[in-house]
Write a protein that holds these residues in place. Structure first.
Motif, mmCIF file in Angstrom:
data_model
loop_
_atom_site.group_PDB
_atom_site.id
_atom_site.type_symbol
_atom_site.label_atom_id
_atom_site.label_comp_id
_atom_site.label_asym_id
_atom_site.label_seq_id
_atom_site.Cartn_x
_atom_site.Cartn_y
_atom_site.Cartn_z
ATOM 1 N N ARG A 145 0.789 -1.187 -0.061
ATOM 2 C CA ARG A 145 -0.057 -0.044 0.029
ATOM 3 C C ARG A 145 0.811 1.363 0.307
ATOM 4 O O ARG A 145 0.670 2.138 -0.752
ATOM 5 C CB ARG A 145 -0.909 -0.218 1.278
ATOM 6 N N PHE A 146 1.774 1.195 0.954
ATOM 7 C CA PHE A 146 3.017 2.329 0.993
ATOM 8 C C PHE A 146 3.512 2.430 -0.559
ATOM 9 O O PHE A 146 4.018 3.643 -1.057
ATOM 10 C CB PHE A 146 3.832 2.257 2.101
ATOM 11 N N ARG A 200 2.459 1.850 -3.299
ATOM 12 C CA ARG A 200 1.454 2.318 -4.329
ATOM 13 C C ARG A 200 1.031 3.795 -4.196
ATOM 14 O O ARG A 200 1.091 4.765 -5.059
ATOM 15 C CB ARG A 200 0.134 1.590 -4.271
ATOM 16 N N CYS A 201 1.136 4.302 -2.727
ATOM 17 C CA CYS A 201 0.887 5.554 -2.431
ATOM 18 C C CYS A 201 1.956 6.598 -3.038
ATOM 19 O O CYS A 201 1.668 7.446 -3.331
ATOM 20 C CB CYS A 201 0.722 5.818 -0.837
ATOM 21 N N PHE A 202 3.386 5.958 -2.761
ATOM 22 C CA PHE A 202 4.350 6.653 -3.165
ATOM 23 C C PHE A 202 4.985 6.502 -4.488
ATOM 24 O O PHE A 202 6.115 6.669 -4.843
ATOM 25 C CB PHE A 202 5.589 6.813 -2.046
ATOM 26 N N SER A 203 4.171 6.034 -5.463
ATOM 27 C CA SER A 203 4.584 5.524 -6.668
ATOM 28 C C SER A 203 4.600 6.691 -7.595
ATOM 29 O O SER A 203 3.690 7.705 -7.411
ATOM 30 C CB SER A 203 3.782 4.627 -7.286
ATOM 31 N N ASP A 249 5.136 12.179 -8.540
ATOM 32 C CA ASP A 249 4.668 12.758 -7.349
ATOM 33 C C ASP A 249 4.955 12.095 -5.826
ATOM 34 O O ASP A 249 5.272 12.620 -5.071
ATOM 35 C CB ASP A 249 2.860 12.985 -7.479
ATOM 36 N N GLY A 250 4.919 10.778 -5.916
ATOM 37 C CA GLY A 250 5.076 10.123 -4.885
ATOM 38 C C GLY A 250 6.673 10.337 -4.642
ATOM 39 O O GLY A 250 6.998 10.296 -3.419
ATOM 40 N N VAL A 296 8.069 1.542 1.853
ATOM 41 C CA VAL A 296 7.827 1.743 0.281
ATOM 42 C C VAL A 296 8.974 0.840 -0.661
ATOM 43 O O VAL A 296 8.463 0.181 -1.303
ATOM 44 C CB VAL A 296 8.236 3.166 -0.193
#
Length: 90
Positions: free
Chosen positions: A31-32, A34-37, A40-41, A83
């Protein structure tokens, strides 16, 4: 009263040795990741690292400020580790 041989940090070691999963058993590192991909991530992670990990404090910094920054550094390092784990599929 706690046992003198256990300073109260046993829960921390146990938590760090177990696989990290969310409430529904989903993979938190994934999940992390994906959030920081994406661009922008990466920019967000870079900004967090610049604000904390690359931020020096002067020799006259107060103890409270040092502790606060160390807490921030730990959290940013933890996020970056999640991440990395998510990207590597671990």
């Amino acid at each position: 009263m706690s046992n003198s041989s256990d300073p109260g940090w046993g829960w921390f070691e146990k938590a760090m040795s177990e696989e990290i999963t969310g409430e529904a058993g989903e993979d938190v590192p994934a999940r992390f990741a994906r959030c920081f991909s994406g661009v922008d991530g990466e920019a967000a992670l870079s900004h967090l690292a610049e604000m904390t990990l690359a931020r020096p404090l002067g020799a006259n910094a107060h103890n409270g400020i040092l502790r606060h920054l160390e807490g921030q550094r730990y959290l940013v390092s933890y996020i970056m580790g999640l991440v990395r784990q998510g990207r590597e599929g671990k």
